[in-house]
Write a protein that holds these residues in place. Sequence first.
Motif, PDB file in Angstrom:
ATOM      1  N   GLU A 141      -9.093  20.483  21.499  1.00  0.00           N
ATOM      2  CA  GLU A 141      -9.746  19.806  22.613  1.00  0.00           C
ATOM      3  C   GLU A 141      -8.809  19.138  23.612  1.00  0.00           C
ATOM      4  O   GLU A 141      -8.824  19.436  24.794  1.00  0.00           O
ATOM      5  CB  GLU A 141     -10.729  18.772  22.055  1.00  0.00           C
TER       6      GLU A 141
ATOM      7  N   MET B 171     -15.841  25.316  19.205  1.00  0.00           N
ATOM      8  CA  MET B 171     -16.053  23.882  19.379  1.00  0.00           C
ATOM      9  C   MET B 171     -16.346  23.212  18.038  1.00  0.00           C
ATOM     10  O   MET B 171     -15.916  22.077  17.790  1.00  0.00           O
ATOM     11  CB  MET B 171     -17.203  23.642  20.354  1.00  0.00           C
TER      12      MET B 171
ATOM     13  N   THR C 144     -11.766  22.818  22.587  1.00  0.00           N
ATOM     14  CA  THR C 144     -12.326  22.182  23.771  1.00  0.00           C
ATOM     15  C   THR C 144     -13.655  22.819  24.151  1.00  0.00           C
ATOM     16  O   THR C 144     -13.906  24.000  23.869  1.00  0.00           O
ATOM     17  CB  THR C 144     -11.359  22.297  24.967  1.00  0.00           C
ATOM     18  N   ASN C 145     -14.510  22.050  24.790  1.00  0.00           N
ATOM     19  CA  ASN C 145     -15.808  22.574  25.249  1.00  0.00           C
ATOM     20  C   ASN C 145     -15.708  23.154  26.656  1.00  0.00           C
ATOM     21  O   ASN C 145     -16.715  23.472  27.267  1.00  0.00           O
ATOM     22  CB  ASN C 145     -16.870  21.474  25.209  1.00  0.00           C
TER      23      ASN C 145
END
Length: 468
Positions: free
Chosen positions: A114, A166, A171-172
């Motif tokens: 992320e 995720m 990371t989104n």
Amino acid sequence: MNEMNAFPFYTMPQLLPFLLRLFLFQLFVPPLCALESHSSRFNHPQGPVRLYNHVGAMFPKLSPPGAPQPFLPLAPSPLAPFTNTSIPKLSGLCTLNFTTAKSLISVTAIDCWEVFAPFLANVICCPQLEATLTILIGQSSKYTNVLALNGTDAKHCLADVEQILMGQGATNNLKKICSIHSLNLTEASCPVKNVNDFYDMVDTTKLLTACGKIDPVKECCYQICQNAILEAATTIASKGSDILAIDAPHVQPEHSIQVNDCRNIVLRWVASKLEPSQAKKVLRGLSNCNVNKVCPLVFPDTKQVANGCGDGISNKTACCNAMESYVSHLQKQSFITNLQALDCAETLAMKLKRSNITADVYGLCHISLKDFSLQVGNQEAGCLLPSLPSDATFDRISGISFLCDLNDNIPAPWPSTSQLASSSCNKSINIPALPAAASSSQSCLYSHDILFFGLVALSFLLMTTVSL
């Protein structure tokens, strides 16, 4: 340059959590540890790796003997994302079999963790994500007999891949960071997607011989597999057209796009004929040839440097202060490889020359290759990633880590007026493809400079947010 451009992939709301995590990371984790090697040269596990100089005679001497610190822990266990993975919410409509690439998906989640994904995007995260998607579709073709997804299936599958990653800490924002769209999972404009049609048109024996196994260094020079892929892609792109009869200079843009789309089909077929782990090596090796060719940094206007270093550099202090300020902006963008750093040094030198700066300001101001990459800890610890494909790693003790060259002080080369940019294969050099194996000893250092950076940046951000 606007200071917020120091974090080009983050908007204001996105940057705050990053800095908060950085702040908490330094408050609550043990000292930052780095594995040291007592070797003064960087060696590949199988011996010294010789890469090729893309600037020919411009290549500088290697750094003086030192103790490189190649192992860089990024997120020790208190912030480790994989100790409590979440269950992804899948659509149930994707036809891909994710179990065929389970280990690859886990590697991708770590590579695209992320917080650091934007800074590893160009070299590690996005190439690994693209390879994983290619392998998933290629392996699926064994049962579906097609080398592409339809539009609806592509949307569901890309969303499911995102959810799975995720759930493992990635990371989104992967689609934006890596510019991945559902169309990338389809055949796009390529007229061939059926496996049987592919066999009818392509010399698959020749293709697999060229691409079943590649040398990641030699392939970038001799392009044996790349040429075979291009030949196959051009062949299947010609279905229903006369593209093969068109001379290269007269190929229209739409034909080039079609060949590129067919290249994805070819890569998926190659991935279907190899074990996923071997397919990953081939795909990452091919993508790295392109990665190392281009400097990914965004260069701001050089006006301030031109002002400070003009008039034959009448004021050395003013010139070097201007250069230091300029380079400091570059240091906040992303991690780059050592070969990318050479590209970046050459690109900046050309910009400065166009601003009538002819003297070697790199030598004057002691600019080294590591100064072009993201800085770690303090301004003396620029991190250059290996030029060979690499991945981040995770364990419960050191957290997220990747190989990083912190101590190599190769001076940035300043080209003479008689030198032209040359092919990376014209002259072999000893820039390390990988840092030395971190196996001899371990030392731990308190990273006060990162904590200071976190506090200053967090304070700046909070003040800016309040002012908004």
